[in-house]
Design an enzyme around this catalytic site. Structure first.
Site, PDB file in Angstrom:
ATOM      1  N   ASP A  29     -12.072  -9.645   5.093  1.00 31.78           N
ATOM      2  CA  ASP A  29     -13.388  -9.662   4.424  1.00 31.78           C
ATOM      3  C   ASP A  29     -13.873 -11.108   4.276  1.00 31.78           C
ATOM      4  O   ASP A  29     -15.056 -11.397   4.471  1.00 31.78           O
ATOM      5  CB  ASP A  29     -13.313  -9.007   3.035  1.00 31.78           C
ATOM      6  CG  ASP A  29     -13.658  -7.512   3.075  1.00 31.78           C
ATOM      7  OD1 ASP A  29     -13.267  -6.855   4.067  1.00 31.78           O
ATOM      8  OD2 ASP A  29     -14.311  -7.008   2.139  1.00 31.78           O
TER       9      ASP A  29
ATOM     10  N   LYS B 188       3.708 -15.358   2.245  1.00 31.36           N
ATOM     11  CA  LYS B 188       3.869 -16.053   0.961  1.00 31.36           C
ATOM     12  C   LYS B 188       5.369 -16.267   0.769  1.00 31.36           C
ATOM     13  O   LYS B 188       5.985 -15.808  -0.204  1.00 31.36           O
ATOM     14  CB  LYS B 188       3.243 -15.193  -0.160  1.00 31.36           C
ATOM     15  CG  LYS B 188       3.161 -15.869  -1.508  1.00 31.36           C
ATOM     16  CD  LYS B 188       2.081 -16.942  -1.624  1.00 31.36           C
ATOM     17  CE  LYS B 188       2.166 -17.650  -2.957  1.00 31.36           C
ATOM     18  NZ  LYS B 188       1.274 -18.817  -3.062  1.00 31.36           N
TER      19      LYS B 188
ATOM     20  N   ASP C 218      -2.348 -18.579   0.681  1.00 33.51           N
ATOM     21  CA  ASP C 218      -3.386 -19.285  -0.093  1.00 33.51           C
ATOM     22  C   ASP C 218      -4.004 -20.409   0.737  1.00 33.51           C
ATOM     23  O   ASP C 218      -5.222 -20.598   0.768  1.00 33.51           O
ATOM     24  CB  ASP C 218      -2.844 -19.787  -1.449  1.00 33.51           C
ATOM     25  CG  ASP C 218      -1.433 -20.354  -1.379  1.00 33.51           C
ATOM     26  OD1 ASP C 218      -0.826 -20.332  -0.296  1.00 33.51           O
ATOM     27  OD2 ASP C 218      -0.921 -20.821  -2.420  1.00 33.51           O
TER      28      ASP C 218
ATOM     29  N   ASP D 207      -6.114  -7.409   4.685  1.00 32.70           N
ATOM     30  CA  ASP D 207      -7.310  -6.787   4.111  1.00 32.70           C
ATOM     31  C   ASP D 207      -8.211  -7.855   3.504  1.00 32.70           C
ATOM     32  O   ASP D 207      -9.411  -7.916   3.782  1.00 32.70           O
ATOM     33  CB  ASP D 207      -6.877  -5.771   3.034  1.00 32.70           C
ATOM     34  CG  ASP D 207      -8.070  -5.113   2.366  1.00 32.70           C
ATOM     35  OD1 ASP D 207      -9.001  -4.706   3.088  1.00 32.70           O
ATOM     36  OD2 ASP D 207      -8.083  -5.024   1.125  1.00 32.70           O
TER      37      ASP D 207
ATOM     38  N   TYR E 230       0.820  -1.212   0.000  1.00 33.91           N
ATOM     39  CA  TYR E 230       0.000   0.000   0.000  1.00 33.91           C
ATOM     40  C   TYR E 230       0.857   1.267   0.000  1.00 33.91           C
ATOM     41  O   TYR E 230       0.376   2.335  -0.362  1.00 33.91           O
ATOM     42  CB  TYR E 230      -0.900   0.032   1.240  1.00 33.91           C
ATOM     43  CG  TYR E 230      -2.156  -0.798   1.161  1.00 33.91           C
ATOM     44  CD1 TYR E 230      -2.115  -2.131   0.775  1.00 33.91           C
ATOM     45  CD2 TYR E 230      -3.380  -0.245   1.496  1.00 33.91           C
ATOM     46  CE1 TYR E 230      -3.262  -2.895   0.728  1.00 33.91           C
ATOM     47  CE2 TYR E 230      -4.537  -1.004   1.448  1.00 33.91           C
ATOM     48  CZ  TYR E 230      -4.477  -2.327   1.059  1.00 33.91           C
ATOM     49  OH  TYR E 230      -5.622  -3.074   1.009  1.00 33.91           O
TER      50      TYR E 230
HETATM   51  C1  LIG Z   1     -10.595   1.398   1.364  1.00 31.94           C
HETATM   52  C2  LIG Z   1      -9.310   0.622   1.454  1.00 31.94           C
HETATM   53  C3  LIG Z   1      -8.143   1.522   1.223  1.00 31.94           C
HETATM   54  C4  LIG Z   1      -9.179  -0.135   2.789  1.00 31.94           C
HETATM   55  C5  LIG Z   1      -7.925  -0.996   2.781  1.00 31.94           C
HETATM   56  O1  LIG Z   1      -7.647  -1.681   1.792  1.00 31.94           O
HETATM   57  O2  LIG Z   1      -7.206  -0.970   3.768  1.00 31.94           O
HETATM   58  C6  LIG Z   1     -10.341  -1.031   3.184  1.00 31.94           C
HETATM   59  O3  LIG Z   1     -10.521  -2.081   2.303  1.00 31.94           O
HETATM   60  C7  LIG Z   1     -10.166  -1.529   4.594  1.00 31.94           C
HETATM   61  O4  LIG Z   1     -10.177  -2.747   4.807  1.00 31.94           O
HETATM   62  O5  LIG Z   1     -10.022  -0.707   5.505  1.00 31.94           O
HETATM   63 MG   LIG Z   2     -10.831  -3.933   3.265  1.00 35.37          MG
END
Ligand SMILES: CC(C)[C@H](C(=O)O)[C@@H](O)C(=O)O
Ligand SMILES: [Mg+2]
Ligand SMILES: NC(=O)c1ccc[n+]([C@@H]2O[C@H](COP(=O)([O-])OP(=O)(O)OC[C@H]3O[C@@H](n4cnc5c(N)ncnc54)[C@H](O)[C@@H]3O)[C@@H](O)[C@H]2O)c1
Length: 371
Positions: free
Chosen positions: A252, A192, A224, A248, A142
């Protein structure tokens, strides 16, 4: 009875709705426990681009630095998708993380019993899930340089750089071990290392840090495989520590163990100043402004603020208890519909949780836990 200054940055889309809900619940905590919370608002993301021409205005940063903690909603939305890179809402989020040195992003993943059937996985697989993803938040791909688009010899290219300094890995891994020591004493370091140099350094550093925590087990897992194990046998995990982008993506994915992305809170802890609390989810343009969003991730983020930034443990427990009670009573925002119950709006869910905080007694909680 304390006084606490909270910077509130609602951002965009449902960020505004869920943050308003979390503030309501914090106000109820103030009334119930006799604290004074001061809420001061700042722009971030798309809202800041529209208001001030930049995704993170100086005055927002100043407000955060002068506060005891920051509560953030979410940034982004289709309105700004075509903007140039420096005018993207997400830039504001990355900038505030870097500027406030928010290196440790704690993302607890818990499956509430009554929500086990909200998960697309089998209920017995997710019932009892309780682990924390410790995501490195201010390094990796990032932030590494060079990054951007170039044209070389008439050819269009784009580059991103995954770079970690040893000390950046050391401090996040140490955070994970410290956390594991107070839990089930197991750290899974996800990388990884079969491909990436940065992951090989990550693994070496994790081994070094582990020597200082002989009571905590360390295992390494390739990312993975980790993505698969989260679905196959999620109860094997206690603390997962990993670099920025893997964290990240895995968080999710892990949200589906709890039934919805709208259930996952997070704390972004600072090395040097105020910490920031935000739900894991984004601005959800598909449901923004419809009073449909699940406010629980934001409310549980506020509970993390009470515990981690202010040391208000009983107050944090009151909020967590109120959330559990609302869910046990069958209230569900639309995202949790597969687990049955009564579908309510964002505002109705907030009202219920607020009322439960105002009515909270420690005895009520003891009755629930030991009944
Ligand atoms: C919006 C984006 C930059 C952010 C990230 O990737 O960190 C989001 O997905 C999160 O998880 O906070
Ligand atoms: Mg995110
Ligand atoms: N921390 C952040 O600010 C953050 C995090 C992720 C994405 N984003 C941004 O948000 C925008 C939308 O991204 P996306 O759609 O990929 O991810 P998203 O997290 O906003 O939404 C993904 C899906 O989950 C649902 N969802 C998310 N939160 C919910 C909640 N609280 N209640 C009910 N349903 C919920 C949405 O309706 C959508 O269907 C993008 O601009 C992205 O960059 C911001």
């Amino acid at each position: 009875m304390g006084n606490y200054r909270i910077a509130v940055l609602p951002g965009d889309g449902i960020g505004q709705e869920v943050t308003a809900g979390a503030v309501e619940v914090l106000k109820a905590v103030g009334v119930r426990f006799g604290h004074e919370f001061t809420f001061e608002y700042g722009w971030i993301g798309g809202a800041a681009i529209d208001e001030a021409g930049t995704p993170l205005p100086e005055e927002t940063l100043r407000l955060c630095r002068e506060s005891d903690a920051v509560l953030l909603g979410a940034v982004g939305g289709p309105k700004w998708d075509g903007n140039p890179p420096h005018l993207r809402p997400e830039k504001g989020l990355l900038a505030i993380r870097k500027q406030l040195d928010l290196y440790a992003n704690l993302r607890p993943v818990v499956c509430y019993d009554c929500l086990a059937s909200a998960s697309p996985l089998k209920p017995d697989l997710v019932q009892g899930v309780d682990f924390v993803i410790v995501r490195e938040l201010t390094g990796g791909i990032y932030f590494g340089q060079p990054s951007g688009r170039v044209v070389e010899n008439g050819e269009e290219k784009a580059v991103d750089t995954l770079l970690y300094k040893k000390e950046e890995i050391e401090r996040i891994v140490r955070m994970a071990f410290t956390l594991a020591r107070g839990r089930k004493k197991k750290v899974t370091s996800v990388d990884k290392a079969n491909v990436l140099s940065s992951s090989r350094l990550w693994r070496e550093v994790a081994e070094e840090v582990a020597e200082q925590f002989p009571d905590v087990e360390l295992e390494h897992m390739l990312v993975d495989n980790a993505a698969m194990q989260l679905i196959r046998a999620p109860k094997q995990f206690d603390v997962i520590v990993t670099e920025n982008m893997f964290g990240d993506i895995l968080s999710d994915e892990a949200s589906m163990l709890s039934g919805s992305l709208g259930m996952l809170p997070s704390a972004s802890l600072s090395a040097s100043g105020p910490s920031l609390y935000e739900p894991v989810h984004g601005s959800a343009p598909d449901i923004a402004g419809m009073n449909k969003a699940n406010p629980i991730a934001a409310i549980l983020s506020a509970a993390m603020m009470l515990r981690l930034s202010f040391g208000l443990t009983a107050e944090a427990e009151a909020v967590e208890h109120a959330v559990r009670q609302a869910l046990d009573q069958g209230l569900r925002t639309a995202d949790l519909a597969p687990s049955g119950g009564r579908i309510v709006s964002t505002n109705e869910m907030v009202e219920e949780i607020k009322t439960a905080v105002l009515d909270y007694t420690a005895i009520a909680q003891i009755m629930t836990v030991y009944a």
